[in-house]
Motif scaffolding. Structure first.
Motif, PDB file in Angstrom:
ATOM      1  N   ARG A 194       0.945  -1.109   0.127  1.00  0.00           N
ATOM      2  CA  ARG A 194       0.034   0.061  -0.111  1.00  0.00           C
ATOM      3  C   ARG A 194       0.818   1.379   0.218  1.00  0.00           C
ATOM      4  NH1 ARG A 194      -3.515  -0.809   5.329  1.00  0.00           N
ATOM      5  NH2 ARG A 194      -1.537  -1.722   5.796  1.00  0.00           N
ATOM      6  N   GLU A 195       0.557   2.379  -0.786  1.00  0.00           N
ATOM      7  CA  GLU A 195       1.181   3.414  -0.804  1.00  0.00           C
ATOM      8  C   GLU A 195       0.870   4.416   0.507  1.00  0.00           C
ATOM      9  OE1 GLU A 195       3.433   6.613  -2.050  1.00  0.00           O
ATOM     10  OE2 GLU A 195       3.172   4.725  -3.338  1.00  0.00           O
ATOM     11  N   GLN A 196       2.030   4.361   1.210  1.00  0.00           N
ATOM     12  CA  GLN A 196       2.096   5.263   2.467  1.00  0.00           C
ATOM     13  C   GLN A 196       3.088   6.314   2.436  1.00  0.00           C
ATOM     14  OE1 GLN A 196       0.628   3.415   6.153  1.00  0.00           O
ATOM     15  NE2 GLN A 196       0.910   1.548   5.128  1.00  0.00           N
ATOM     16  N   PRO A 197       2.923   7.547   2.979  1.00  0.00           N
ATOM     17  CA  PRO A 197       4.004   8.461   3.058  1.00  0.00           C
ATOM     18  C   PRO A 197       4.978   7.877   3.987  1.00  0.00           C
ATOM     19  CG  PRO A 197       2.025   9.448   3.469  1.00  0.00           C
ATOM     20  CD  PRO A 197       1.715   8.020   3.477  1.00  0.00           C
ATOM     21  N   LYS A 198       6.528   8.018   3.231  1.00  0.00           N
ATOM     22  CA  LYS A 198       7.681   7.678   4.098  1.00  0.00           C
ATOM     23  C   LYS A 198       8.851   8.896   3.645  1.00  0.00           C
ATOM     24  CE  LYS A 198       6.797   2.609   3.070  1.00  0.00           C
ATOM     25  NZ  LYS A 198       7.158   1.533   2.479  1.00  0.00           N
ATOM     26  N   PRO A 199       9.533   8.874   4.537  1.00  0.00           N
ATOM     27  CA  PRO A 199      10.810   9.671   4.263  1.00  0.00           C
ATOM     28  C   PRO A 199      11.345   9.230   2.715  1.00  0.00           C
ATOM     29  CG  PRO A 199      10.869   9.094   6.512  1.00  0.00           C
ATOM     30  CD  PRO A 199       9.865   8.048   5.740  1.00  0.00           C
ATOM     31  N   GLU A 200      11.896  10.357   2.151  1.00  0.00           N
ATOM     32  CA  GLU A 200      12.484  10.036   0.677  1.00  0.00           C
ATOM     33  C   GLU A 200      13.862  10.912   0.842  1.00  0.00           C
ATOM     34  OE1 GLU A 200       9.499  11.458  -2.065  1.00  0.00           O
ATOM     35  OE2 GLU A 200       8.342   9.578  -1.778  1.00  0.00           O
ATOM     36  N   GLU A 201      14.558  10.753   2.129  1.00  0.00           N
ATOM     37  CA  GLU A 201      15.887  11.139   1.999  1.00  0.00           C
ATOM     38  C   GLU A 201      16.482  10.287   3.362  1.00  0.00           C
ATOM     39  OE1 GLU A 201      16.705  14.834   4.581  1.00  0.00           O
ATOM     40  OE2 GLU A 201      14.502  15.416   3.761  1.00  0.00           O
ATOM     41  N   SER A 202      17.680  10.319   3.325  1.00  0.00           N
ATOM     42  CA  SER A 202      18.389   9.519   4.520  1.00  0.00           C
ATOM     43  C   SER A 202      18.333  10.552   5.836  1.00  0.00           C
ATOM     44  CB  SER A 202      19.782   9.335   4.123  1.00  0.00           C
ATOM     45  OG  SER A 202      20.054   8.408   3.192  1.00  0.00           O
ATOM     46  N   LEU A 203      17.871   9.890   6.717  1.00  0.00           N
ATOM     47  CA  LEU A 203      17.792  10.670   8.173  1.00  0.00           C
ATOM     48  C   LEU A 203      18.663  10.135   9.217  1.00  0.00           C
ATOM     49  CD1 LEU A 203      13.756  10.497   8.398  1.00  0.00           C
ATOM     50  CD2 LEU A 203      15.134  12.453   7.427  1.00  0.00           C
ATOM     51  N   ASP A 204      19.089  11.145   9.882  1.00  0.00           N
ATOM     52  CA  ASP A 204      19.890  10.699  11.299  1.00  0.00           C
ATOM     53  C   ASP A 204      18.901  10.687  12.111  1.00  0.00           C
ATOM     54  OD1 ASP A 204      21.644  10.503  13.177  1.00  0.00           O
ATOM     55  OD2 ASP A 204      22.940  12.341  12.675  1.00  0.00           O
ATOM     56  N   LEU A 205      18.444   9.527  12.742  1.00  0.00           N
ATOM     57  CA  LEU A 205      17.169   9.445  13.752  1.00  0.00           C
ATOM     58  C   LEU A 205      17.821   9.542  15.221  1.00  0.00           C
ATOM     59  CD1 LEU A 205      15.021   6.969  12.181  1.00  0.00           C
ATOM     60  CD2 LEU A 205      14.926   9.438  11.964  1.00  0.00           C
ATOM     61  N   LEU A 206      19.142   9.688  15.314  1.00  0.00           N
ATOM     62  CA  LEU A 206      19.691   9.833  16.562  1.00  0.00           C
ATOM     63  C   LEU A 206      20.300  11.184  16.925  1.00  0.00           C
ATOM     64  CD1 LEU A 206      21.915   6.426  16.946  1.00  0.00           C
ATOM     65  CD2 LEU A 206      19.621   6.883  17.813  1.00  0.00           C
ATOM     66  N   PRO A 207      19.948  11.562  18.162  1.00  0.00           N
ATOM     67  CA  PRO A 207      19.538  11.035  19.248  1.00  0.00           C
ATOM     68  C   PRO A 207      17.993  10.795  19.042  1.00  0.00           C
ATOM     69  CG  PRO A 207      19.902  13.300  19.677  1.00  0.00           C
ATOM     70  CD  PRO A 207      20.419  12.988  18.537  1.00  0.00           C
ATOM     71  N   GLU A 208      17.314   9.792  19.844  1.00  0.00           N
ATOM     72  CA  GLU A 208      15.980   9.329  19.800  1.00  0.00           C
ATOM     73  C   GLU A 208      15.615   9.383  21.464  1.00  0.00           C
ATOM     74  OE1 GLU A 208      15.631   5.974  17.796  1.00  0.00           O
ATOM     75  OE2 GLU A 208      16.082   4.553  19.546  1.00  0.00           O
ATOM     76  N   ILE A 209      14.359   9.460  21.490  1.00  0.00           N
ATOM     77  CA  ILE A 209      13.658   9.391  22.918  1.00  0.00           C
ATOM     78  C   ILE A 209      12.971   8.414  22.777  1.00  0.00           C
ATOM     79  CG2 ILE A 209      12.232  10.326  24.706  1.00  0.00           C
ATOM     80  CD1 ILE A 209      13.172  13.192  23.437  1.00  0.00           C
ATOM     81  N   ARG A 210      12.958   7.380  23.737  1.00  0.00           N
ATOM     82  CA  ARG A 210      12.108   6.124  24.150  1.00  0.00           C
ATOM     83  C   ARG A 210      11.590   6.402  25.391  1.00  0.00           C
ATOM     84  NH1 ARG A 210      14.970   0.587  21.610  1.00  0.00           N
ATOM     85  NH2 ARG A 210      15.606   1.801  19.678  1.00  0.00           N
ATOM     86  N   ILE A 211      10.094   6.403  25.484  1.00  0.00           N
ATOM     87  CA  ILE A 211       9.428   6.476  26.658  1.00  0.00           C
ATOM     88  C   ILE A 211       8.695   4.887  27.176  1.00  0.00           C
ATOM     89  CG2 ILE A 211       7.813   7.704  28.012  1.00  0.00           C
ATOM     90  CD1 ILE A 211       8.353  10.160  26.351  1.00  0.00           C
ATOM     91  N   VAL A 212       9.069   4.659  28.243  1.00  0.00           N
ATOM     92  CA  VAL A 212       8.351   3.372  28.793  1.00  0.00           C
ATOM     93  C   VAL A 212       7.510   3.409  29.853  1.00  0.00           C
ATOM     94  CG1 VAL A 212       9.268   0.978  29.673  1.00  0.00           C
ATOM     95  CG2 VAL A 212      10.683   2.302  28.055  1.00  0.00           C
ATOM     96  N   PRO A 213       6.156   3.646  29.510  1.00  0.00           N
ATOM     97  CA  PRO A 213       5.148   3.988  30.734  1.00  0.00           C
ATOM     98  C   PRO A 213       4.749   2.609  31.327  1.00  0.00           C
ATOM     99  CG  PRO A 213       4.323   4.785  28.431  1.00  0.00           C
ATOM    100  CD  PRO A 213       5.698   3.966  28.252  1.00  0.00           C
ATOM    101  N   GLU A 214       4.349   2.595  32.503  1.00  0.00           N
ATOM    102  CA  GLU A 214       3.671   1.328  32.794  1.00  0.00           C
ATOM    103  C   GLU A 214       2.360   1.062  31.986  1.00  0.00           C
ATOM    104  OE1 GLU A 214       1.642   4.528  35.608  1.00  0.00           O
ATOM    105  OE2 GLU A 214       3.163   4.412  34.235  1.00  0.00           O
ATOM    106  N   PRO A 215       1.721  -0.120  32.272  1.00  0.00           N
ATOM    107  CA  PRO A 215       0.278  -0.386  31.599  1.00  0.00           C
ATOM    108  C   PRO A 215      -0.701   0.725  31.922  1.00  0.00           C
ATOM    109  CG  PRO A 215       1.452  -2.476  32.242  1.00  0.00           C
ATOM    110  CD  PRO A 215       2.290  -1.499  32.869  1.00  0.00           C
ATOM    111  N   GLY A 216      -1.214   1.099  31.047  1.00  0.00           N
ATOM    112  CA  GLY A 216      -2.117   2.377  31.424  1.00  0.00           C
ATOM    113  C   GLY A 216      -1.453   3.739  31.341  1.00  0.00           C
TER     114      GLY A 216
END
Length: 288
Positions: A194-216
């Protein structure tokens, strides 16, 4: 710089102003979010019939797993109980039900080790929801159903919040997606054409933020925030709920995050329902 606010007591107007500048908010599990995930767990565990939903992927052919999700997810999405619980969540975090509109909550899955990354369990590349015709005043909500770890959550890429990314949004038409793309999701098991919008250039995705919540627990962020599904290396399927809200004053005035690179057709505003009575946003108020 992107800041993450934990259990902030900011009023909703001030919070949205910060969200529209790229800040992220998190909240501990509430009475209503616990009710929501408990309901989701009931449906999930009933569907898997005694198997552990987080490890069932290791016991089932992928086609069977995808077929199960194809029945489970719409059952959750369109269940009336969800529409009853969400307004309670909004009140718990200080939002006005009369001015808040929401779309249906979606049950998402992220399977481990590329077991099922397409179609009904699509693994999202880096993207903004605004590439998919979301309004720039949209606030995204993400809530884990079971315990999550850094290896199966999602990542935010804040360096690109106000920096344009070459992307395929100009080829995305929301009306066409609803007619053709969305109804065929369950057919895409081994690949997704399926056609979906994606980046069309190389990205430097770092630094990134990952958040880890509890269930709920809640993660709240702008629909203009660049984010992606983390490659799941945890060995367990992740289940989460996401939905989106808009404040009617923001819709009417055009207040929201900046549009730095979206060029799609259509708007999702017609999907949003008022928290008090499920009325849709008036046609004349739907600004792009």
């Amino acid at each position: 710089m992107t800041s993450v606010f934990s259990n902030s007591t900011l009023e909703d107007d001030a919070r949205r102003a910060r969200l529209f500048k790229g800040e992220i908010f998190t909240f501990s599990a509430t009475t209503a979010t616990t009710e929501l995930i408990t309901f989701a767990q009931e449906l999930i565990e009933e569907a898997f019939g005694g198997r552990d939903p987080e490890t069932a992927q290791h016991e089932m052919p992928v086609e069977e797993f995808a077929g199960l999700l194809a029945e489970l997810k719409p059952r959750f999405i369109h269940h009336e109980r969800c529409k009853e619980i969400l307004p309670k969540i909004f009140e718990e975090v200080g939002m006005s039900p009369q001015q808040t509109y929401f779309d249906v909550p979606r049950l998402r899955t992220s399977t481990a080790d590329h077991y099922l990354d397409s179609g009904i369990s699509y693994a999202y590349h880096a993207h903004r929801d605004c590439w998919y015709s979301a309004p720039f005043c949209q606030v995204n909500w993400w809530i884990p159903v079971y315990a999550v770890v850094p290896e199966n959550v999602m990542a935010f890429h804040p360096r690109y919040f106000d920096r344009p990314v070459a992307n395929g949004s100009a080829r995305y038409d929301y009306g066409e997606w609803n007619r053709v793309g969305r109804p065929t999701a369950a057919r895409h098991v081994h690949s997704d054409t399926r056609e979906q919008p994606k980046p069309e250039e190389s990205l430097d995705l770092l630094p990134e933020i990952r958040i880890v919540p509890e269930p709920g627990g809640i993660i709240m962020f702008s629909g203009a925030q660049l984010h992606s599904t983390v490659p799941n290396t945890s060995g367990r399927t992740r289940y989460s709920i996401d939905f989106r809200t808009v404040h009617i004053d923001d819709v009417r005035t055009g207040r929201g995050a900046p549009n730095v690179d979206a060029d799609c057709t259509g708007t999702t505003l017609g999907d949003f329902m008022r928290a008090t009575d499920l009325e849709r946003i008036p046609e004349e108020a739907r600004v792009l």
